[in-house]
Design a protein around this motif. Structure first.
Motif, PDB file in Angstrom:
ATOM      1  N   ALA A  56      24.384  86.233 105.717  1.00 46.75           N
ATOM      2  CA  ALA A  56      22.908  85.600 105.410  1.00 46.75           C
ATOM      3  C   ALA A  56      22.292  86.347 104.168  1.00 46.75           C
ATOM      4  CB  ALA A  56      21.983  85.920 106.575  1.00 46.75           C
ATOM      5  N   GLY A  57      21.483  87.433 104.443  1.00 44.05           N
ATOM      6  CA  GLY A  57      20.943  88.059 103.482  1.00 44.05           C
ATOM      7  C   GLY A  57      21.286  88.582 102.365  1.00 44.05           C
ATOM      8  N   VAL A  75      13.837  93.869  98.896  1.00 38.04           N
ATOM      9  CA  VAL A  75      14.048  93.931 100.202  1.00 38.04           C
ATOM     10  C   VAL A  75      13.566  92.397 100.978  1.00 38.04           C
ATOM     11  CG1 VAL A  75      13.222  94.782 102.616  1.00 38.04           C
ATOM     12  CG2 VAL A  75      13.300  96.293 100.530  1.00 38.04           C
ATOM     13  N   LEU A  76      14.816  91.760 101.644  1.00 37.37           N
ATOM     14  CA  LEU A  76      14.791  90.496 102.247  1.00 37.37           C
ATOM     15  C   LEU A  76      14.534  90.609 103.546  1.00 37.37           C
ATOM     16  CD1 LEU A  76      15.008  87.431 102.309  1.00 37.37           C
ATOM     17  CD2 LEU A  76      17.700  87.816 102.269  1.00 37.37           C
ATOM     18  N   VAL A  77      13.430  90.210 104.202  1.00 30.87           N
ATOM     19  CA  VAL A  77      13.241  90.199 105.623  1.00 30.87           C
ATOM     20  C   VAL A  77      13.682  88.719 106.286  1.00 30.87           C
ATOM     21  CG1 VAL A  77      11.505  90.425 107.588  1.00 30.87           C
ATOM     22  CG2 VAL A  77      11.195  91.516 105.347  1.00 30.87           C
ATOM     23  N   GLY A 104      10.298  94.245  95.489  1.00 29.64           N
ATOM     24  CA  GLY A 104      10.220  93.146  95.767  1.00 29.64           C
ATOM     25  C   GLY A 104      10.368  92.899  97.242  1.00 29.64           C
ATOM     26  N   VAL A 105       9.280  92.156  98.073  1.00 29.03           N
ATOM     27  CA  VAL A 105       9.720  91.822  99.252  1.00 29.03           C
ATOM     28  C   VAL A 105       9.563  90.613  99.816  1.00 29.03           C
ATOM     29  CG1 VAL A 105       9.101  92.511 101.741  1.00 29.03           C
ATOM     30  CG2 VAL A 105       9.086  94.369 100.093  1.00 29.03           C
ATOM     31  N   PHE A 106      10.534  89.939 100.137  1.00 28.36           N
ATOM     32  CA  PHE A 106      10.360  88.412 100.509  1.00 28.36           C
ATOM     33  C   PHE A 106      11.032  88.127 101.697  1.00 28.36           C
ATOM     34  CE2 PHE A 106      13.957  89.317  97.915  1.00 28.36           C
ATOM     35  CZ  PHE A 106      14.868  88.287  98.305  1.00 28.36           C
ATOM     36  N   THR A 164      15.611  87.340 116.591  1.00 22.55           N
ATOM     37  CA  THR A 164      16.455  88.228 115.700  1.00 22.55           C
ATOM     38  C   THR A 164      15.408  88.346 114.744  1.00 22.55           C
ATOM     39  OG1 THR A 164      18.583  87.589 116.534  1.00 22.55           O
ATOM     40  CG2 THR A 164      18.426  88.608 114.525  1.00 22.55           C
ATOM     41  N   LEU A 165      15.562  89.704 114.030  1.00 23.77           N
ATOM     42  CA  LEU A 165      14.993  90.335 112.961  1.00 23.77           C
ATOM     43  C   LEU A 165      15.665  90.882 112.043  1.00 23.77           C
ATOM     44  CD1 LEU A 165      11.684  90.152 111.690  1.00 23.77           C
ATOM     45  CD2 LEU A 165      11.317  92.136 113.177  1.00 23.77           C
ATOM     46  N   GLY A 166      15.662  90.885 110.978  1.00 21.81           N
ATOM     47  CA  GLY A 166      16.761  91.787 110.055  1.00 21.81           C
ATOM     48  C   GLY A 166      16.108  92.020 108.788  1.00 21.81           C
ATOM     49  N   VAL A 167      16.571  93.108 108.223  1.00 24.47           N
ATOM     50  CA  VAL A 167      16.250  93.338 106.733  1.00 24.47           C
ATOM     51  C   VAL A 167      17.596  93.632 105.811  1.00 24.47           C
ATOM     52  CG1 VAL A 167      14.008  94.496 107.126  1.00 24.47           C
ATOM     53  CG2 VAL A 167      16.041  95.738 107.381  1.00 24.47           C
TER      54      VAL A 167
END
Length: 172
Positions: free
Chosen positions: A20-21, A123-125, A149-151, A167-170
């Motif tokens: 994914a991210g 950082v991708l949330v 940069g956070v998105f 689910t929550l991820g970074v």
């Protein structure tokens, strides 16, 4: 095999060692490199090096999907549910590894935030379903890393089936 058979000069298969991210960040970078005029083999070489610097950590708020997938047993899931425990997991060389356990949503967000290194520039949330916890985490990351940069990005349904809708991820 299909890439070699169909169009080896136009297709290069690369294991992202991520999901994914991490794949999103690699594809985004590949697009920028291609727009700068790099050849397919040059882009692939850069991505092979870059994938080592991409990291993902994630957590689930309900362990039922992990139990169904065979990742945890019934007793562990029951204790986790009763105690409001949320495992913090990471990807390491393409494999899921346990990092720690958080109790409740606040500790879950803080544990994920704590895994991001000080030098992270993007950082991708990621989340599945309801975005409120992901938004809270993104705000905390923006406050802690003002120059990064956070998105926010909703991940796809395939991972949601295996990890659950909470689910929550970074990824950085």
């Amino acid at each position: 095999a299909a890439a070699r058979e169909v169009a080896p000069e136009h297709i290069h298969v690369l294991d992202s060692l991520s999901t994914a991210g991490g794949m999103y960040l690699l594809v985004e970078h590949a697009r920028r490199l291609a727009e700068c005029g790099l050849s397919l083999s040059q882009v692939a070489a850069v991505l092979e090096r870059r994938r080592q610097g991409i990291h993902t950590a994630f957590s689930v708020d309900d362990m039922e999907a992990l139990r169904r997938s065979g990742r945890i047993g019934l007793v562990r899931r029951s204790f986790g549910t009763i105690l409001n425990l949320r495992p913090i997991l990471a990807l390491s060389d393409g494999a899921i590894v346990p990092e720690t356990v958080a109790r409740g949503a606040v500790q879950q967000r803080e544990a994920l935030l704590g895994m991001i290194p000080e030098d992270a520039s993007r950082v991708l949330v990621q989340y599945f379903g309801e975005a409120s916890e992901a938004l809270r985490l993104a705000h905390r990351i923006k406050a802690a890393f003002p120059s990064a940069g956070v998105f926010l990005r909703e991940a796809g349904p395939i991972l949601a089936v295996h990890l659950g809708s909470g689910t929550l991820g970074v990824t950085w």
